[in-house]
Design a protein around this motif. Sequence first.
Motif, PDB file in Angstrom:
ATOM      1  N   ALA A 169      -5.936   9.123   6.396  1.00 56.99           N
ATOM      2  CA  ALA A 169      -5.874   8.054   5.305  1.00 56.99           C
ATOM      3  C   ALA A 169      -4.665   6.973   5.745  1.00 56.99           C
ATOM      4  O   ALA A 169      -4.964   5.773   5.649  1.00 56.99           O
ATOM      5  CB  ALA A 169      -5.240   8.612   4.040  1.00 56.99           C
ATOM      6  N   VAL A 170      -3.553   7.520   6.426  1.00 51.60           N
ATOM      7  CA  VAL A 170      -2.693   6.448   7.104  1.00 51.60           C
ATOM      8  C   VAL A 170      -3.272   5.516   8.093  1.00 51.60           C
ATOM      9  O   VAL A 170      -3.064   4.247   7.816  1.00 51.60           O
ATOM     10  CB  VAL A 170      -1.597   7.160   7.532  1.00 51.60           C
ATOM     11  N   ARG A 171      -4.113   6.048   8.973  1.00 49.27           N
ATOM     12  CA  ARG A 171      -4.940   5.158   9.771  1.00 49.27           C
ATOM     13  C   ARG A 171      -5.571   4.104   9.283  1.00 49.27           C
ATOM     14  O   ARG A 171      -5.834   2.997   9.655  1.00 49.27           O
ATOM     15  CB  ARG A 171      -5.504   5.936  10.816  1.00 49.27           C
ATOM     16  N   PHE A 199       1.079  -0.956   0.284  1.00 47.99           N
ATOM     17  CA  PHE A 199      -0.113  -0.089  -0.045  1.00 47.99           C
ATOM     18  C   PHE A 199       1.110   1.095   0.090  1.00 47.99           C
ATOM     19  O   PHE A 199       1.838   1.143   0.691  1.00 47.99           O
ATOM     20  CB  PHE A 199      -0.906  -0.008   1.156  1.00 47.99           C
ATOM     21  N   LEU A 200       0.710   2.281  -0.862  1.00 43.56           N
ATOM     22  CA  LEU A 200       1.106   3.411  -0.994  1.00 43.56           C
ATOM     23  C   LEU A 200       0.215   4.631  -0.372  1.00 43.56           C
ATOM     24  O   LEU A 200      -0.724   4.840  -1.000  1.00 43.56           O
ATOM     25  CB  LEU A 200       1.362   3.681  -2.282  1.00 43.56           C
ATOM     26  N   VAL A 201       0.693   5.338   0.878  1.00 41.20           N
ATOM     27  CA  VAL A 201      -0.291   6.434   1.240  1.00 41.20           C
ATOM     28  C   VAL A 201       0.610   7.733   1.119  1.00 41.20           C
ATOM     29  O   VAL A 201       1.430   7.941   1.358  1.00 41.20           O
ATOM     30  CB  VAL A 201      -0.522   6.174   2.673  1.00 41.20           C
ATOM     31  N   ALA A 202      -0.113   8.754   0.334  1.00 47.26           N
ATOM     32  CA  ALA A 202       0.436  10.063   0.070  1.00 47.26           C
ATOM     33  C   ALA A 202      -0.026  10.765   1.405  1.00 47.26           C
ATOM     34  O   ALA A 202      -1.040  10.912   1.935  1.00 47.26           O
ATOM     35  CB  ALA A 202      -0.278  10.723  -1.164  1.00 47.26           C
ATOM     36  N   VAL A 203       1.174  11.237   1.802  1.00 41.07           N
ATOM     37  CA  VAL A 203       1.008  11.914   3.068  1.00 41.07           C
ATOM     38  C   VAL A 203       1.638  13.419   2.971  1.00 41.07           C
ATOM     39  O   VAL A 203       2.712  13.506   2.269  1.00 41.07           O
ATOM     40  CB  VAL A 203       2.203  11.503   4.281  1.00 41.07           C
ATOM     41  N   VAL A 224      -5.205   8.420  -0.245  1.00 40.85           N
ATOM     42  CA  VAL A 224      -4.731   9.595  -0.100  1.00 40.85           C
ATOM     43  C   VAL A 224      -5.894  10.197   0.967  1.00 40.85           C
ATOM     44  O   VAL A 224      -7.086   9.597   0.678  1.00 40.85           O
ATOM     45  CB  VAL A 224      -4.810  10.512  -1.458  1.00 40.85           C
ATOM     46  N   GLY A 225      -5.667  11.266   1.582  1.00 38.86           N
ATOM     47  CA  GLY A 225      -6.731  11.863   2.317  1.00 38.86           C
ATOM     48  C   GLY A 225      -7.390  13.200   1.433  1.00 38.86           C
ATOM     49  O   GLY A 225      -6.781  13.511   0.682  1.00 38.86           O
ATOM     50  N   SER A 226      -8.713  13.452   1.882  1.00 34.17           N
ATOM     51  CA  SER A 226      -9.226  14.478   1.174  1.00 34.17           C
ATOM     52  C   SER A 226      -9.868  15.278   2.199  1.00 34.17           C
ATOM     53  O   SER A 226     -10.235  14.893   3.139  1.00 34.17           O
ATOM     54  CB  SER A 226     -10.629  13.944   0.169  1.00 34.17           C
ATOM     55  N   THR A 227      -9.761  16.639   1.663  1.00 38.74           N
ATOM     56  CA  THR A 227     -10.045  17.825   2.732  1.00 38.74           C
ATOM     57  C   THR A 227     -11.450  18.059   2.360  1.00 38.74           C
ATOM     58  O   THR A 227     -12.090  18.833   3.273  1.00 38.74           O
ATOM     59  CB  THR A 227      -9.182  18.925   2.366  1.00 38.74           C
TER      60      THR A 227
END
Length: 140
Positions: free
Chosen positions: A17-19, A4-8, A108-111
């Motif tokens: 997203a990481v959690r 898994f690749l998580v953009a931080v 990826v997280g989204s705001t």
Amino acid sequence: MKRFLVAVDGSDASVKAVRAVVSLAEPLGAHVTLLYVVPPMVGAAGGAWAPLDEIHASEVKHGEKVLAEVVAALGTSALSIEPRAVVGPPVETIVSIAADEGFDLIAVGSTGKGAVKRLLLGSTADRLVHLSEKPVLVVR
């Protein structure tokens, strides 16, 4: 799914997203890479006030600090978590690394910006969904 690749970027959304990915990856014993991408800077005409390689190195160090804070916030985990900071156009770099290194999922997280703000500011999550051939998990 094993990679898994998580953009931080240090935002609350990226930490969420990481959690989320960690909770998915733990039962699978998957490898998680946390990726901080520093956008390349372009020098101004007539010379930059500082050499670009020094600016990039400073921004990469900042990214490494952000990644270390995220990893520390996770606490102990049996997962293999690799933090990595690189320089490049963010979306294209994420997509390229995911494809070249055989990642199974990008997260990826989204705001949660509205359509107008996305149009004006762009959206990493939106562009990833459209450009990646890998599955993209957007966490809000």
